[in-house]
Design a protein around this motif. Structure first.
Motif, PDB file in Angstrom:
ATOM      1  N   LEU A 160       0.764  -1.111  -0.055  1.00  0.00           N
ATOM      2  CA  LEU A 160       0.065  -0.085   0.021  1.00  0.00           C
ATOM      3  C   LEU A 160       0.992   1.263  -0.059  1.00  0.00           C
ATOM      4  O   LEU A 160       0.584   2.316  -0.511  1.00  0.00           O
ATOM      5  CB  LEU A 160      -1.021  -0.181   1.332  1.00  0.00           C
ATOM      6  N   CYS A 161       1.825   1.039   0.496  1.00  0.00           N
ATOM      7  CA  CYS A 161       2.991   2.223   0.550  1.00  0.00           C
ATOM      8  C   CYS A 161       3.169   2.789  -0.903  1.00  0.00           C
ATOM      9  O   CYS A 161       3.452   3.840  -1.442  1.00  0.00           O
ATOM     10  CB  CYS A 161       4.003   1.985   1.209  1.00  0.00           C
ATOM     11  N   GLY A 162       3.523   1.636  -1.578  1.00  0.00           N
ATOM     12  CA  GLY A 162       3.674   1.717  -3.241  1.00  0.00           C
ATOM     13  C   GLY A 162       2.643   2.361  -4.007  1.00  0.00           C
ATOM     14  O   GLY A 162       2.617   3.347  -4.790  1.00  0.00           O
ATOM     15  N   ALA A 163       1.632   1.891  -3.613  1.00  0.00           N
ATOM     16  CA  ALA A 163       0.266   2.532  -4.090  1.00  0.00           C
ATOM     17  C   ALA A 163      -0.089   3.932  -3.817  1.00  0.00           C
ATOM     18  O   ALA A 163      -0.484   4.762  -4.413  1.00  0.00           O
ATOM     19  CB  ALA A 163      -0.907   1.618  -3.793  1.00  0.00           C
ATOM     20  N   ALA A 164       0.131   4.398  -2.721  1.00  0.00           N
ATOM     21  CA  ALA A 164      -0.243   5.644  -2.211  1.00  0.00           C
ATOM     22  C   ALA A 164       1.110   6.509  -1.957  1.00  0.00           C
ATOM     23  O   ALA A 164       1.136   7.607  -1.692  1.00  0.00           O
ATOM     24  CB  ALA A 164      -0.851   5.479  -0.618  1.00  0.00           C
ATOM     25  N   ALA A 165       2.059   6.002  -2.447  1.00  0.00           N
ATOM     26  CA  ALA A 165       3.399   6.940  -2.381  1.00  0.00           C
ATOM     27  C   ALA A 165       3.559   7.330  -0.918  1.00  0.00           C
ATOM     28  O   ALA A 165       3.693   8.991  -0.453  1.00  0.00           O
ATOM     29  CB  ALA A 165       3.240   8.193  -3.210  1.00  0.00           C
ATOM     30  N   ALA A 166       3.796   6.466   0.053  1.00  0.00           N
ATOM     31  CA  ALA A 166       3.840   6.873   1.510  1.00  0.00           C
ATOM     32  C   ALA A 166       4.934   6.006   2.001  1.00  0.00           C
ATOM     33  O   ALA A 166       5.361   5.331   1.478  1.00  0.00           O
ATOM     34  CB  ALA A 166       2.526   6.672   2.075  1.00  0.00           C
ATOM     35  N   ARG A 167       5.311   6.541   3.152  1.00  0.00           N
ATOM     36  CA  ARG A 167       6.117   5.845   4.127  1.00  0.00           C
ATOM     37  C   ARG A 167       5.509   4.914   5.172  1.00  0.00           C
ATOM     38  O   ARG A 167       4.360   5.033   5.344  1.00  0.00           O
ATOM     39  CB  ARG A 167       7.436   6.568   4.856  1.00  0.00           C
ATOM     40  N   LEU A 168       6.087   4.002   5.558  1.00  0.00           N
ATOM     41  CA  LEU A 168       5.498   2.950   6.170  1.00  0.00           C
ATOM     42  C   LEU A 168       5.957   3.155   8.003  1.00  0.00           C
ATOM     43  O   LEU A 168       7.127   3.371   8.359  1.00  0.00           O
ATOM     44  CB  LEU A 168       6.013   1.746   5.877  1.00  0.00           C
ATOM     45  N   VAL A 169       4.822   3.415   8.711  1.00  0.00           N
ATOM     46  CA  VAL A 169       4.984   3.388  10.288  1.00  0.00           C
ATOM     47  C   VAL A 169       4.254   2.439  10.820  1.00  0.00           C
ATOM     48  O   VAL A 169       3.183   2.157  10.604  1.00  0.00           O
ATOM     49  CB  VAL A 169       4.262   4.666  10.784  1.00  0.00           C
ATOM     50  N   VAL A 170       4.882   1.809  11.478  1.00  0.00           N
ATOM     51  CA  VAL A 170       4.375   0.513  12.346  1.00  0.00           C
ATOM     52  C   VAL A 170       4.136   0.525  13.985  1.00  0.00           C
ATOM     53  O   VAL A 170       4.982   1.075  14.598  1.00  0.00           O
ATOM     54  CB  VAL A 170       5.320  -0.723  12.178  1.00  0.00           C
ATOM     55  N   LEU A 171       2.868   0.607  14.362  1.00  0.00           N
ATOM     56  CA  LEU A 171       2.525   0.196  15.950  1.00  0.00           C
ATOM     57  C   LEU A 171       2.479  -1.190  16.313  1.00  0.00           C
ATOM     58  O   LEU A 171       1.899  -1.770  15.737  1.00  0.00           O
ATOM     59  CB  LEU A 171       1.091   1.132  16.116  1.00  0.00           C
ATOM     60  N   GLY A 172       3.271  -1.214  17.299  1.00  0.00           N
ATOM     61  CA  GLY A 172       3.223  -2.680  17.967  1.00  0.00           C
ATOM     62  C   GLY A 172       4.275  -2.960  19.083  1.00  0.00           C
ATOM     63  O   GLY A 172       4.927  -1.759  19.532  1.00  0.00           O
ATOM     64  N   ASP A 173       4.580  -3.808  19.619  1.00  0.00           N
ATOM     65  CA  ASP A 173       5.217  -4.231  20.639  1.00  0.00           C
ATOM     66  C   ASP A 173       6.741  -4.037  20.208  1.00  0.00           C
ATOM     67  O   ASP A 173       7.060  -4.223  18.850  1.00  0.00           O
ATOM     68  CB  ASP A 173       5.014  -5.504  21.481  1.00  0.00           C
ATOM     69  N   PRO A 174       7.871  -4.225  21.105  1.00  0.00           N
ATOM     70  CA  PRO A 174       9.211  -4.141  20.522  1.00  0.00           C
ATOM     71  C   PRO A 174       9.440  -5.325  19.407  1.00  0.00           C
ATOM     72  O   PRO A 174      10.380  -4.939  18.500  1.00  0.00           O
ATOM     73  CB  PRO A 174      10.083  -4.040  21.589  1.00  0.00           C
TER      74      PRO A 174
END
Length: 402
Positions: A53-67
């Motif tokens: 989806l980052c490629g489709a939306a021309a966006a960077r990736l941010v991930v929320l989760g545990d370490p």
């Protein structure tokens, strides 16, 4: 199943994934992925879709989760930005609930096969995800699947044949004999219709489940089977019957009340849909939206089947087979990058091998995500349903012109 933080094979997977992805996606906007599931298969599915989806939306990736999840996310190209300054362009998650935001696109990733994902966009309406999604999926079904039923039918029949592998009853005589045996084993009256209640998750759909249990306790003109334990039981009720074989349970069941997905209408058993299902509004089941709907449908089911008739509508069996085909084929996207979930303990090793040797160019995952994103479609699809001629060629073996 391997947890996200398991060592050994995971360390190898991290090294391979870091080499595979190389750089991080960039853009002024960001795609936020929630990775809180400890099952490695679910975490990787979510990250794969988010990366595409980052490629489709021309966006960077941010991930929320545990370490541990963020360690995995880092090799998928996620940036260390847990509170992005710009609003996310989309949320990719493995779980949705009443608190899931509706002011941005939401992609719900899951799957028991290869990869499935459902999406809602802000323009789809203000209702909660689980209220709005079945409406959007049904609209897609009516526009693209049902009109192509002649093209899809042979494939849908094949999928249905494979799906009922655990049900070996071939004739009505076999079913009657198993039904008589099952009733005798459970101490039920074989002359009464049998209603089976299944797929209820404790804590969910409590009003409709309570309504069903109370109706069953009072309605003695039918047998009632609850797959999960229900207290108290009555002489015409049995609960905790999940241990029955598929052959016996299906042979006993005249009508099912399902609180989740059910394939039973595809095999001639009508279903009252009392809980969430992505395909709840595709016309295969009788949908109960309220407690009064539930009572009305249960009354109709008992009365109709007591006369030896059925509440299964004339189109419901075919619609159910088409929806079964959608879940197992049309909306299940094969990708050489993601191993099938059935690999079990070998999943990390197979995934590492795939990432080492498979190139992403031309992989169906990326084209499917781009298609869903650009067209604002409610589900990821294996085929381009807007081109029926191409669908026909894909599903039907090519015939020689000679």
């Amino acid at each position: 199943m391997h947890r996200v933080g398991d060592g050994g094979q995971l360390d190898r997977l991290l090294r391979v994934a870091r080499t595979y992805w190389g750089d991080s996606p960039s853009g002024e906007r960001c795609v936020v992925a929630e990775v809180f599931d400890q099952d490695l298969r679910a975490a990787v599915r979510t990250l794969m879709v988010a990366r595409a989806l980052c490629g489709a939306a021309a966006a960077r990736l941010v991930v929320l989760g545990d370490p541990e999840a963020r360690q995995l996310a880092e090799v998928f190209g996620a940036v260390d930005d847990h509170q992005p300054e710009t609003p996310p362009v989309a949320l990719v998650t493995g779980r949705v609930d009443g608190g899931t935001p509706r002011d941005i696109p939401v992609v719900h990733v899951h799957g028991t096969g290869t990869l499935q994902a459902y999406a809602l966009f802000p323009d789809d309406g203000p209702r909660a995800f689980e209220d709005e999604l079945p409406v959007r999926v049904a609209a897609f079904f009516e526009q693209y699947v049902w009109p192509n039923r002649e093209v899809i039918r042979a494939s849908a029949e094949r999928v249905a044949w494979r799906a009922k592998s655990g049900y070996q009853v071939r004739t009505d005589t076999d079913r009657r004999q198993l039904r008589a045996y099952g009733c005798a084993r459970l101490g039920l009256d074989p002359g009464l219709p049998t209603i089976t209640v299944t797929a209820h998750v404790p804590g969910r759909d409590t009003e409709l489940f309570g309504t069903t249990a109370r109706f069953a306790a009072a309605e003695e003109s039918a047998n009632w089977l609850f797959v999960d334990p229900v207290a108290p039981e009555h002489r015409h009720m049995r609960s905790g019957v999940g241990g029955l074989s598929t052959n016996i349970l299906w042979s006993l069941t005249d009508v099912a009340v399902s609180f989740g997905d059910s394939d039973l209408p595809a095999f001639g058993i009508p279903v009252i849909q009392a809980g969430f299902s992505e395909g709840a509004r595709c016309g295969a089941t009788h949908l109960a939206g309220t407690a009064s709907d539930q009572v009305r449908l249960l009354e109709e089911a008992v009365a109709t089947h007591a006369k030896g008739e059925t509440i299964l509508g004339p189109e419901q069996r075919e619609r159910a087979r088409l929806w079964l085909w959608m879940r197992r084929c049309g909306a299940d996207v094969p990708t050489q990058l993601l191993p099938h979930s059935a690999h079990g303990p070998d999943y990390p090793r197979v995934l590492a091998v795939n990432l080492r040797y498979v190139e992403r160019d031309g992989d169906p995952l990326f084209s499917a995500v781009h298609r869903m994103w650009e067209r604002r479609e409610p589900l990821l699809t294996r085929f381009d349903f807007r081109h029926p001629a191409g669908l026909s060629t894909t599903l039907t073996p090519a015939r020689s012109i000679r």
